[in-house]
Motif scaffolding. Structure first.
Motif, short mmCIF file in Angstrom:
data_model
loop_
_atom_site.label_atom_id
_atom_site.label_comp_id
_atom_site.label_asym_id
_atom_site.label_seq_id
_atom_site.Cartn_x
_atom_site.Cartn_y
_atom_site.Cartn_z
N LEU A 1 0.86 -1.25 0.55
CA LEU A 1 -0.10 0.23 -0.12
C LEU A 1 1.21 1.43 -0.08
O LEU A 1 0.80 2.34 -0.80
CB LEU A 1 -0.86 0.14 1.77
CG LEU A 1 -2.29 0.76 0.85
CD1 LEU A 1 -2.87 1.14 0.10
CD2 LEU A 1 -2.97 1.05 2.55
N ASP A 2 1.52 1.23 0.90
CA ASP A 2 2.58 2.27 0.61
C ASP A 2 3.56 2.05 -0.84
O ASP A 2 4.08 3.51 -0.63
CB ASP A 2 3.66 2.13 1.70
CG ASP A 2 3.19 2.09 3.57
OD1 ASP A 2 1.85 2.93 3.70
OD2 ASP A 2 3.94 1.49 4.65
N ALA A 3 3.91 2.29 -1.24
CA ALA A 3 5.15 1.16 -2.67
C ALA A 3 3.48 2.20 -3.24
O ALA A 3 4.34 2.73 -4.42
CB ALA A 3 4.86 0.31 -2.82
N VAL A 4 2.55 2.07 -3.98
CA VAL A 4 1.71 2.57 -4.01
C VAL A 4 0.85 3.89 -4.72
O VAL A 4 1.65 4.38 -5.28
CB VAL A 4 0.41 0.85 -4.35
CG1 VAL A 4 -0.53 2.66 -5.70
CG2 VAL A 4 0.80 0.25 -5.13
N ALA A 5 1.00 4.18 -3.09
CA ALA A 5 0.36 5.45 -2.48
C ALA A 5 1.89 6.53 -2.88
O ALA A 5 1.84 7.68 -2.36
CB ALA A 5 -0.36 4.96 -0.92
N GLY A 6 3.50 6.13 -2.23
CA GLY A 6 3.66 7.00 -2.32
C GLY A 6 4.17 6.97 -3.84
O GLY A 6 5.20 8.20 -4.04
#
Length: 235
Positions: free
Chosen positions: A36-41
């Motif tokens: 989730l962090d990788a995409v939202a980042g």
């Protein structure tokens, strides 16, 4: 004039449907949060102003795990409006489960760095389709859950088109196109010139970084095969 004096016509209640995004955490939760962090980042405004329903039915967490997941999303500024799949007694009143609803697509939003677009509803054409006879500018969002959307111009970077059916872009598609947003796995996306930031069908998505370089700048047809987005060049 006071509100009491102004409200002379009584109270009116009406039903209305809204589109909310659904997050379904998968085990292990730490890896899911990392994804989730990788995409939202890729965008600071990934979930900006987007209502989210948290579905924990598959995960079946206990109360402590539920609290931890909700807290983790809160730390990421994800605005959870309801939690499904757990004991309602575990939740604070603001996160009570929804009373009822119909299953829908798992649409993953991907706003650009310019912030969340402003939703715009346009009058539908015959048979539930919608024709947009002008370019969709950066910051605009066309939302039509009842059927197909046809854009006669281009879709700019930072703009988005969300359709319950298929999406046809007769110009350059630089923004985001989310087709099948209400659970239509047979929806298609067509673009005369493909330069999209993100495309999605029934919640399965493909970002610009994941797109094959051979299709960029070409006329394309995009479809869903299983859980994979397939992009094909049109002759």
């Amino acid at each position: 004039m006071s509100l009491a004096l102004a409200a002379s016509s009584g109270i009116r209640l009406a039903g209305r449907s809204f589109l909310a995004f659904v997050l379904e955490p998968q085990p292990p939760v730490s890896a899911w949060l990392a994804d989730l962090d990788a995409v939202a980042g890729q965008s600071a405004a990934f979930f900006a102003n987007r209502p989210v329903v948290l579905d924990l039915a598959r995960l079946a967490p206990d109360r402590a795990e539920t609290d931890a997941i909700v807290a983790a999303l809160h730390e990421r500024s994800i605005r959870v409006i309801a939690v499904e799949g757990v004991d309602s007694a575990w939740l604070e009143p603001a996160l009570a489960p929804l009373g009822s609803g119909k299953p829908s697509a798992k649409v993953i939003e991907f706003p650009g760095s310019g912030g969340a677009p402003t939703a715009e509803r346009l009058a539908p054409t015959t048979r539930g389709g919608l024709i947009v006879d002008r370019p969709v500018r950066s910051g605009q969002s066309i939302f039509h859950p009842e059927g197909d959307v046809t854009v006669l111009g281009s879709v700019a970077s930072g703009a988005e088109v969300i359709a319950g059916g298929s999406i046809h872009a007769y110009g350059t598609l630089r923004g985001r196109a989310l087709a099948g947003a209400t659970g239509n796995t047979n929806a298609l996306i067509f673009a005369r010139k493909f330069e999209a930031e993100l495309v999605s069908i029934d919640g399965n998505y493909l970002t610009a970084e994941q797109s094959p370089p051979s299709v960029v700048g070409k006329p394309v047809q995009i479809r869903l095969r299983g859980d994979a987005i397939v992009t094909e060049i049109l002759d």
